[in-house]
Design a protein around this motif. Structure first.
Motif, PDB file in Angstrom:
ATOM      1  N   ALA A 105       0.803  -1.227   0.000  1.00 28.29           N
ATOM      2  CA  ALA A 105       0.000   0.000   0.000  1.00 28.29           C
ATOM      3  C   ALA A 105       0.831   1.270   0.000  1.00 28.29           C
ATOM      4  CB  ALA A 105      -0.947  -0.010   1.199  1.00 28.29           C
ATOM      5  N   GLY A 106       2.134   1.167  -0.235  1.00 26.63           N
ATOM      6  CA  GLY A 106       2.950   2.375  -0.260  1.00 26.63           C
ATOM      7  C   GLY A 106       3.432   2.784   1.112  1.00 26.63           C
ATOM      8  N   SER A 107       3.953   3.983   1.184  1.00 25.77           N
ATOM      9  CA  SER A 107       4.568   4.450   2.426  1.00 25.77           C
ATOM     10  C   SER A 107       3.598   5.287   3.262  1.00 25.77           C
ATOM     11  CB  SER A 107       5.808   5.283   2.117  1.00 25.77           C
ATOM     12  OG  SER A 107       6.317   5.859   3.310  1.00 25.77           O
ATOM     13  N   PRO A 108       3.297   4.858   4.477  1.00 25.26           N
ATOM     14  CA  PRO A 108       2.450   5.687   5.340  1.00 25.26           C
ATOM     15  C   PRO A 108       3.173   6.931   5.847  1.00 25.26           C
ATOM     16  CG  PRO A 108       3.223   3.772   6.546  1.00 25.26           C
ATOM     17  CD  PRO A 108       3.676   3.595   5.120  1.00 25.26           C
ATOM     18  N   TYR A 109       4.484   6.979   5.654  1.00 27.23           N
ATOM     19  CA  TYR A 109       5.237   8.166   6.075  1.00 27.23           C
ATOM     20  C   TYR A 109       5.398   9.153   4.926  1.00 27.23           C
ATOM     21  CZ  TYR A 109       8.804  11.183   8.031  1.00 27.23           C
ATOM     22  OH  TYR A 109       9.482  12.284   8.472  1.00 27.23           O
ATOM     23  N   SER A 110       5.879   8.672   3.750  1.00 27.68           N
ATOM     24  CA  SER A 110       6.163   9.569   2.630  1.00 27.68           C
ATOM     25  C   SER A 110       4.930   9.915   1.813  1.00 27.68           C
ATOM     26  CB  SER A 110       7.221   8.941   1.712  1.00 27.68           C
ATOM     27  OG  SER A 110       8.421   8.715   2.408  1.00 27.68           O
TER      28      SER A 110
END
Length: 519
Positions: free
Chosen positions: A416-421
């Motif tokens: 699901a990608g980066s929860p930070y970036s």
């Protein structure tokens, strides 16, 4: 503006018209190929979203109108002007791909060059129709309204037929066989040949000796430039491509779907698709274990892998003792071939395992087939949704099909990608899964090559599954119960967001990705 009756007629009168109309079709085909080159480069270099595609198409159409107006002062000399326009078009269009590619490689952007190329090519293509209309009427004194209409009909028919030809040649012949740089250059050569034929056979009587000499010199010079480009294209591409990557490029291929590049330095093998990093062999086990093993927590027998053509997810799925059958759905056969050759040592030959059935198909389309049913676990390992094509694979409709493919008590895991970036895109994925009838539990781990990276584990219904591992899980290098417990905790500076789902009609997640990274 029709030519006057005192001008020398086009060679051979009426008999020359079919040849001139054939030249119209060839020039139209070249013009459309140039526009498709720009659209293709927009997609491969800068993502090619709806906004950029619309700007290119609208800008090109606007430039066509501007070209038709700008050429009006030159209609009294249609022959020499037409030859000059075609020579310029052949050079500018032929060099467009390599100019955009090199500018992107050296400066990290090609948007300005893309817009300038769109405008210049559009203006030159727009100048063609008024010039050709004038040439077709040259020497035809007293032409009436009906005659003008017939000429225009012939011109439009040839123009549109050529556009159809160009539209078919680019995706089915030029791009797959020659690539973007050589394909554009070859089109430029064809454009120059058309200009030479028209000048030598049809317009010779309308060109003064001086104009003929100038046209010959310009054609030879332009042809020499494009010949050098065709000869050195591989070297230019190799040099420009290497500037995009920190490590030496050991393999590069352009498939029908994407550019596939492998780099290697000090044993670190990295795969890039259209410039986006897919894995580093130094830490891919962190990503792969985190994606795969939570979905296998209920000891599945039948597993579906969507994407993941590098074979790394299949490798870890096959390590689980309960797995008897794996269906791997991958769109690009070139990635599968790479997995079976250069990546075979890394993925342990997973795609050649007798338990694995590799299906070459679009995942969205395949999920609508009768075969997409009864899977105990589904692993969705797709590239980030930074284009509309990839955005489909993060839509409510897509996750609805995934839910339908699950057997009762089945689990699905999604990268699901980066929860930070990219937190909005991450939580958009979670919200979209919920809207599709799945109950997800989000989690994240640290993958040095990617940074903080997120996933979602889900089951059908309204209650999310527990996040854990099966007692049968084979020994792992990174993931264990303690890591998973921590992975479910999100810091206060990246809180849960509840967002509208991304759908086929409104691919919001693509815009989330295009908004850029959050610092």
């Amino acid at each position: 503006m029709a030519a006057t009756a005192t001008q020398a007629p086009v060679a051979s009168g009426v008999r020359s018209r079919p040849l001139l109309l054939a030249a119209v079709a060839v020039c139209a085909a070249c013009g459309l190929v140039y526009e498709l080159v720009l659209l293709t480069l927009s997609a491969s270099l800068v993502g090619g979203g709806i906004t950029q595609t619309s700007l290119i198409v609208a800008g090109f159409v606007a430039a066509l109108g501007a070209g038709a107006l700008l050429v009006k002062p030159f209609l009294h000399r249609p022959a020499s002007t037409f030859v000059a326009v075609e020579i310029l078009l052949g050079v500018v269009g032929g060099l467009s791909a390599v100019t955009l590619y090199v500018s992107f490689s050296f400066y990290g952007t090609s948007t300005v060059v893309l817009l300038v190329a769109t405008a210049v090519i559009g203006v030159l293509v727009g100048a063609e129709v008024p010039l050709l209309m004038t040439l077709l009427q040259t020497g035809r004194a007293g032409i009436d309204a009906e005659g003008s209409g017939k000429l225009l009909a012939d011109l439009n028919a040839a123009d549109y037929a050529g556009a159809l030809l160009g539209g078919l040649l680019w995706p089915f012949v030029l791009l797959p066989l020659a690539g973007q740089v050589r394909g554009a250059a070859l089109t430029g050569v064809v454009n120059l040949l058309a200009a030479a034929v028209v000048a030598a056979l049809l317009l010779r009587s309308q060109l003064s000796p001086r104009a003929r000499r100038a046209a010959t010199a310009a054609l030879l010079l332009a042809a020499a430039v494009l010949a050098v480009l065709l000869w050195r294209a591989q070297d230019i591409e190799t040099t420009a491509r290497q500037r995009l990557y920190d490590d030496p490029v050991v393999s590069a291929d352009r498939s029908a779907y994407q550019e596939i590049v492998l780099t290697e330095r000090a044993g670190d093998l990295r795969l890039y698709l259209d410039g986006d990093l897919q894995f580093s062999s130094r830490d891919e086990h962190r990503y792969t274990e985190s994606l795969v093993y939570p979905a296998l927590a209920r000891d599945p027998a039948r597993v579906l892998i969507l994407g993941g053509g590098d074979g790394l997810a299949a490798r870890d799925v096959l390590r689980h003792p309960s797995v008897a059958e794996v269906v791997q759905v991958e769109l690009d056969p070139a990635v599968v071939q790479l997995a079976r050759t250069r990546l075979a040592a890394l993925n342990a030959g997973a795609l050649d395992d007798p338990r694995v059935q590799v299906v070459q198909d679009d995942a969205f389309r395949w999920l609508r087939s009768p075969a997409a049913a009864g899977f105990d676990a589904v692993v969705v390992d797709m590239p980030d949704p930074d284009t509309p094509v990839l955005g489909r694979l993060y839509s409510e409709e897509f996750y609805g099909l995934v839910a339908a493919a699950l057997a009762p008590d089945g689990l699905v895991s999604v990268q699901a990608g980066s929860p930070y970036s990219t937190p909005t895109a991450f939580w958009r994925t979670v919200s979209t899964m919920e809207a599709a009838g799945l109950a997800p539990v989000p989690y994240h781990v640290h993958v040095p090559s990617f940074g903080d990276w997120g996933f979602a584990l889900a089951q059908a219904g309204s209650s999310p599954p527990g996040l854990g591992l099966s007692p049968s899980t084979p020994p792992t290098r990174f993931l264990d119960e303690a890591v998973l417990d921590a992975a479910a905790v999100f810091p206060t500076d990246r809180p849960r967001q509840r967002l509208s789902p991304s759908t086929l009609d409104r691919p919001l997640i693509v815009e989330d990705m295009r908004a850029g990274y959050v610092g």
